[in-house]
Design a protein around this motif. Structure first.
Motif, PDB file in Angstrom:
ATOM      1  N   ARG A  97       0.855  -1.194   0.000  1.00 14.27           N
ATOM      2  CA  ARG A  97       0.000   0.000   0.000  1.00 14.27           C
ATOM      3  C   ARG A  97       0.889   1.241   0.000  1.00 14.27           C
ATOM      4  NH1 ARG A  97      -2.182   3.331   3.916  1.00 14.27           N
ATOM      5  NH2 ARG A  97      -1.193   2.118   5.568  1.00 14.27           N
ATOM      6  N   PRO A  98       1.172   1.789  -1.190  1.00 16.45           N
ATOM      7  CA  PRO A  98       1.984   3.013  -1.237  1.00 16.45           C
ATOM      8  C   PRO A  98       1.329   4.139  -0.443  1.00 16.45           C
ATOM      9  CG  PRO A  98       1.792   2.040  -3.416  1.00 16.45           C
ATOM     10  CD  PRO A  98       0.826   1.299  -2.530  1.00 16.45           C
ATOM     11  N   MET A  99       2.146   4.943   0.209  1.00 16.70           N
ATOM     12  CA  MET A  99       1.638   6.041   1.024  1.00 16.70           C
ATOM     13  C   MET A  99       2.536   7.254   0.867  1.00 16.70           C
ATOM     14  SD  MET A  99       2.806   5.005   4.941  1.00 16.70           S
ATOM     15  CE  MET A  99       1.967   3.440   4.946  1.00 16.70           C
ATOM     16  N   ARG A 100       2.119   8.344   1.474  1.00 18.89           N
ATOM     17  CA  ARG A 100       2.922   9.566   1.496  1.00 18.89           C
ATOM     18  C   ARG A 100       3.689   9.605   2.819  1.00 18.89           C
ATOM     19  NH1 ARG A 100      -0.291  14.865   0.421  1.00 18.89           N
ATOM     20  NH2 ARG A 100       0.197  14.278  -1.748  1.00 18.89           N
ATOM     21  N   THR A 142      10.814  -0.439   8.178  1.00 17.35           N
ATOM     22  CA  THR A 142       9.763  -0.584   7.178  1.00 17.35           C
ATOM     23  C   THR A 142       8.465  -1.055   7.815  1.00 17.35           C
ATOM     24  OG1 THR A 142      11.413  -1.104   5.480  1.00 17.35           O
ATOM     25  CG2 THR A 142       9.139  -1.755   5.027  1.00 17.35           C
ATOM     26  N   GLU A 143       8.566  -2.021   8.707  1.00 17.43           N
ATOM     27  CA  GLU A 143       7.368  -2.526   9.386  1.00 17.43           C
ATOM     28  C   GLU A 143       6.709  -1.424  10.210  1.00 17.43           C
ATOM     29  OE1 GLU A 143       6.094  -5.916  12.708  1.00 17.43           O
ATOM     30  OE2 GLU A 143       8.186  -5.743  12.037  1.00 17.43           O
ATOM     31  N   ALA A 144       7.517  -0.628  10.909  1.00 17.78           N
ATOM     32  CA  ALA A 144       6.959   0.438  11.759  1.00 17.78           C
ATOM     33  C   ALA A 144       6.278   1.511  10.930  1.00 17.78           C
ATOM     34  CB  ALA A 144       8.066   1.049  12.608  1.00 17.78           C
ATOM     35  N   VAL A 145       6.852   1.825   9.762  1.00 20.77           N
ATOM     36  CA  VAL A 145       6.282   2.882   8.925  1.00 20.77           C
ATOM     37  C   VAL A 145       5.045   2.399   8.166  1.00 20.77           C
ATOM     38  CG1 VAL A 145       6.732   4.264   6.837  1.00 20.77           C
ATOM     39  CG2 VAL A 145       8.436   4.169   8.672  1.00 20.77           C
ATOM     40  N   GLU A 146       5.083   1.164   7.700  1.00 20.23           N
ATOM     41  CA  GLU A 146       4.029   0.676   6.810  1.00 20.23           C
ATOM     42  C   GLU A 146       2.898  -0.072   7.511  1.00 20.23           C
ATOM     43  OE1 GLU A 146       5.873  -1.669   3.799  1.00 20.23           O
ATOM     44  OE2 GLU A 146       6.920   0.028   2.879  1.00 20.23           O
ATOM     45  N   GLU A 147       3.017  -0.288   8.802  1.00 22.39           N
ATOM     46  CA  GLU A 147       1.985  -1.054   9.485  1.00 22.39           C
ATOM     47  C   GLU A 147       0.621  -0.354   9.381  1.00 22.39           C
ATOM     48  OE1 GLU A 147       3.143  -1.458  13.516  1.00 22.39           O
ATOM     49  OE2 GLU A 147       2.934   0.669  13.994  1.00 22.39           O
TER      50      GLU A 147
END
Length: 425
Positions: free
Chosen positions: A7-10, A418-423
């Motif tokens: 899920r791409p995000m800003r 990555t896990e912390a940012v994308e969770e």
């Protein structure tokens, strides 16, 4: 090859300098983090809350900050065009004056630089960081609220005060620690250096770290320390990645050639001055043909009159031509904390490094780790002379250094971040 996020995000990074490799460790780490998330398909916005530009106009393309056009740079008070940013006239004059200082001989240059810095910081030898001014924090918080990112990355405790803004109460925040600054402050103060801020206690640093939901340490020992200090926060480790750059077959390593890489930060200057005064004479007695090439802005700060066999090359656009020829590198780190990024630069080029216990701190232990650790000048000279002269061991040590980089592959070192940012949730 790095994977793509589901899920791409800003994402927003709040800092004060454009991230780029090759100039300073913290800029290289920030650049690696942005490149990692951009490669995963995220939109990344760099917010320069209190912009510090090397020149009045800075092109962004050389910093390689636009992979697939997913990264853009904004700044408080900056002018922005396609591929460049610029400061207004008054700050531009200050930047040009600062650059003009670099043209002066080292003695007058340092006296004038200290006098100019005294107006803002007092009489100091080094500035560990500059806290956000209230107006800059307000601007950054308002811009983040407008952008509504999935997560905001905050570059060190010095930008952390903006997280107090109620507009950011629901924003996922990750503070990139880069260092445990109260330890660095104590270490450099013990060397007799005057610092800004004049005081930075453990309690003050913990209070700033707690403003973020997640804290990213730069090496395992500091991760463990911060976990103990911040039991109510999620603490993870996100070291600098190292991508191997093997030596071309057409380039041969030169026996007796050593390399040093570093900016003109106070701990680099302190270390290389000790090396040239205490280690180099001993090394030249052990290996009379020894030569040292110094890369980075630290060479300019040393000034003329370098010892015989030592050459200051200044800032070089690509370290490979030096590091692929050298027999070994030296990293005489006497004070500080964090992860010494330049050691990874050398290892990524297949180069073993002679360093101190402080320099080796935080690196993964392996049976064939490419670091020789010396505790005093005599041991340092002996190890450097041995590595520089032992042609028979060049190939083996080169393989060991390149193999060591597997421990610092981008997907591996940034997995927890990555896990912390994308969770989700």
């Amino acid at each position: 090859m790095e994977s793509t996020a589901a899920r791409p995000m800003r994402l927003v990074l709040v800092t004060d300098e454009v991230p780029r490799p090759g100039l300073a460790g913290h800029l290289a780490v920030n650049h690696a983090i942005l490149s990692h998330f951009a490669a995963r398909g995220h939109e990344v916005i760099v917010l320069l809350a209190q912009p510090r530009l090397p020149w009045p106009v800075q092109r962004l393309a050389p910093a390689r900050l636009e992979p697939a056009s997913r990264v853009r740079v904004e700044g408080r008070g900056l002018l922005r065009g396609r591929g460049w940013i610029a400061v207004p006239p008054r700050p531009a004059l200050r930047i040009l004056a600062r650059q003009a200082l670099g043209l002066l001989p080292v003695g007058p240059r340092e006296r004038l630089r200290r006098r100019a810095r005294a107006g803002e910081y007092g009489l100091v030898d080094a500035v560990l960081g500059r806290f956000l001014e209230p107006a800059a924090a307000d601007w950054a918080a308002a811009r983040i609220a407008d952008l509504a990112p999935g997560a905001v990355l905050v570059d060190t405790i010095f930008r952390a005060p903006l997280l107090r803004d109620p507009r950011l109460a629901g924003t996922r925040s990750v503070l990139i620690a880069h260092d445990v600054f109260h330890r660095r402050h104590a270490s450099l103060s013990a060397r007799g250096l005057r610092l800004h801020p004049a005081s930075l206690t453990r309690e003050e640093e913990c209070g700033l770290l707690r403003l973020a939901r997640v804290v990213a340490a730069i090496q395992p020992e500091e991760e463990a320390l911060l976990r103990a200090l911040l039991p109510d926060r999620r603490v993870l480790c996100a070291p600098m990645p190292a991508v191997p750059r093997p030596r071309p077959p057409s380039v041969a390593r030169e026996p007796g050639l050593l390399a040093f890489v570093g900016s003109d930060s106070v701990h680099n200057l302190d270390g290389i001055r000790w090396f040239l005064a205490e280690v180099w004479p001993l090394l030249r007695r052990l290996l009379p043909g020894a030569r040292l090439e110094i890369c980075g802005s630290v060479g300019r700060a040393l000034g003329p009159g370098l010892p015989r066999g030592v050459r200051a090359r200044g800032i070089v656009p690509d370290l490979a031509p030096v590091l692929h020829r050298a027999a070994c590198a030296v990293a005489p780190v006497l004070a500080g904390s964090g992860l010494k990024i330049k050691l990874l630069d050398c290892v990524a080029h297949g180069l073993p490094v002679v360093t101190t216990p402080v320099g080796a701190e935080g690196f993964a232990p392996t049976p064939d780790r490419p670091f020789a650790v010396a505790t005093d000048a005599e041991a340092f000279a002996r190890e450097a002379a041995r590595l520089a002269a032992d042609e028979a061991g060049f190939a083996r040590r080169e393989r060991a250094a390149l193999d060591y980089c597997a421990l610092y592959a981008p997907d591996r070192v940034f997995a927890a971040l990555t896990e912390a940012v994308e969770e989700t949730g």
